[in-house]
Scaffold this motif. Structure first.
Motif, PDB file in Angstrom:
ATOM      1  N   TRP A  17     -37.648 -16.647  16.400  1.00 17.98           N
ATOM      2  CA  TRP A  17     -38.535 -16.146  15.347  1.00 17.98           C
ATOM      3  C   TRP A  17     -39.939 -16.735  15.482  1.00 17.98           C
ATOM      4  N   LEU A  18     -40.019 -18.044  15.708  1.00 21.75           N
ATOM      5  CA  LEU A  18     -41.334 -18.680  15.803  1.00 21.75           C
ATOM      6  C   LEU A  18     -42.082 -18.249  17.059  1.00 21.75           C
ATOM      7  N   ALA A  19     -41.359 -18.002  18.139  1.00 18.89           N
ATOM      8  CA  ALA A  19     -42.005 -17.489  19.357  1.00 18.89           C
ATOM      9  C   ALA A  19     -42.588 -16.109  19.096  1.00 18.89           C
ATOM     10  N   GLN A  20     -41.879 -15.259  18.364  1.00 15.40           N
ATOM     11  CA  GLN A  20     -42.405 -13.939  18.019  1.00 15.40           C
ATOM     12  C   GLN A  20     -43.605 -14.062  17.084  1.00 15.40           C
ATOM     13  N   LEU A  21     -43.578 -15.019  16.184  1.00 17.33           N
ATOM     14  CA  LEU A  21     -44.701 -15.252  15.276  1.00 17.33           C
ATOM     15  C   LEU A  21     -45.928 -15.668  16.066  1.00 17.33           C
ATOM     16  N   ASP A  22     -45.757 -16.544  17.059  1.00 20.05           N
ATOM     17  CA  ASP A  22     -46.873 -16.976  17.896  1.00 20.05           C
ATOM     18  C   ASP A  22     -47.500 -15.793  18.617  1.00 20.05           C
ATOM     19  N   VAL A  23     -46.667 -14.871  19.117  1.00 20.55           N
ATOM     20  CA  VAL A  23     -47.177 -13.696  19.820  1.00 20.55           C
ATOM     21  C   VAL A  23     -47.986 -12.821  18.857  1.00 20.55           C
ATOM     22  N   ARG A  24     -47.457 -12.605  17.660  1.00 14.65           N
ATOM     23  CA  ARG A  24     -48.160 -11.767  16.686  1.00 14.65           C
ATOM     24  C   ARG A  24     -49.468 -12.387  16.238  1.00 14.65           C
TER      25      ARG A  24
END
Length: 155
Positions: free
Chosen positions: A140-147
């Motif tokens: 989840w946090l990796a996806q947040l970083d991308v966004r």
């Protein structure tokens, strides 16, 4: 012998049904005291906590993370609102339906005014989650970083 097998199968089926239908009380999972940690990752046998410093008031990051979490299969909101800065979600395992609870909170340091995003995942049944909560939170946090357009930190 036949009665023993039937009894064991019946007990297993009853346990599986209970795991899937046991109520999730918000007072236990959402209103529980948020662990006090510093910035970083804090693995535990029964769960995982990640706390990271964020820019601004955190509302944008919290809303983006809410969308990411709700898009996760077998995950739904349990309690909280984005406006309150605290949300709790339930994610169930695919086969048995074991519930894991994740609380996302915006925490403000009263001394510095710095805002941190804390993601606290833990299991309900059993004693060990075999790293499932950690993997889910890190994803989840990796996806947040991308966004957010920031680089994913090195592991």
């Amino acid at each position: 012998m036949e009665f023993l097998v039937v009894g064991l199968v019946a007990a297993l089926v009853a346990l599986m049904i209970y795991i899937r239908v046991a109520p999730s009380r918000a007072s236990r999972w959402h209103d529980a005291q948020t662990p006090s940690t510093g910035l970083g990752a804090f693995p535990a046998i029964s769960g995982h906590i990640e706390q990271l410093e964020i820019e601004g008031d955190g509302a944008t990051q919290m809303a983006a993370l809410d969308k990411i979490i709700r898009a996760t299969p077998r995950t739904m909101g349990l309690a909280g609102t984005l406006e309150s800065g605290k949300m709790t979600y339930v994610t169930r395992s695919a086969f048995f339906g074991f519930p894991d609870y994740t609380t996302v909170s915006l925490l403000t340091n009263n001394t510095t005014g710095q805002v941190a995003l804390q993601v606290f995942g833990r299991l309900r049944f059993g004693r060990k989650d075999f790293g499932v909560n950690r993997k889910r939170i890190e994803l989840w946090l990796a996806q947040l970083d991308v966004r957010d357009g920031t680089d994913t930190p090195d592991a």
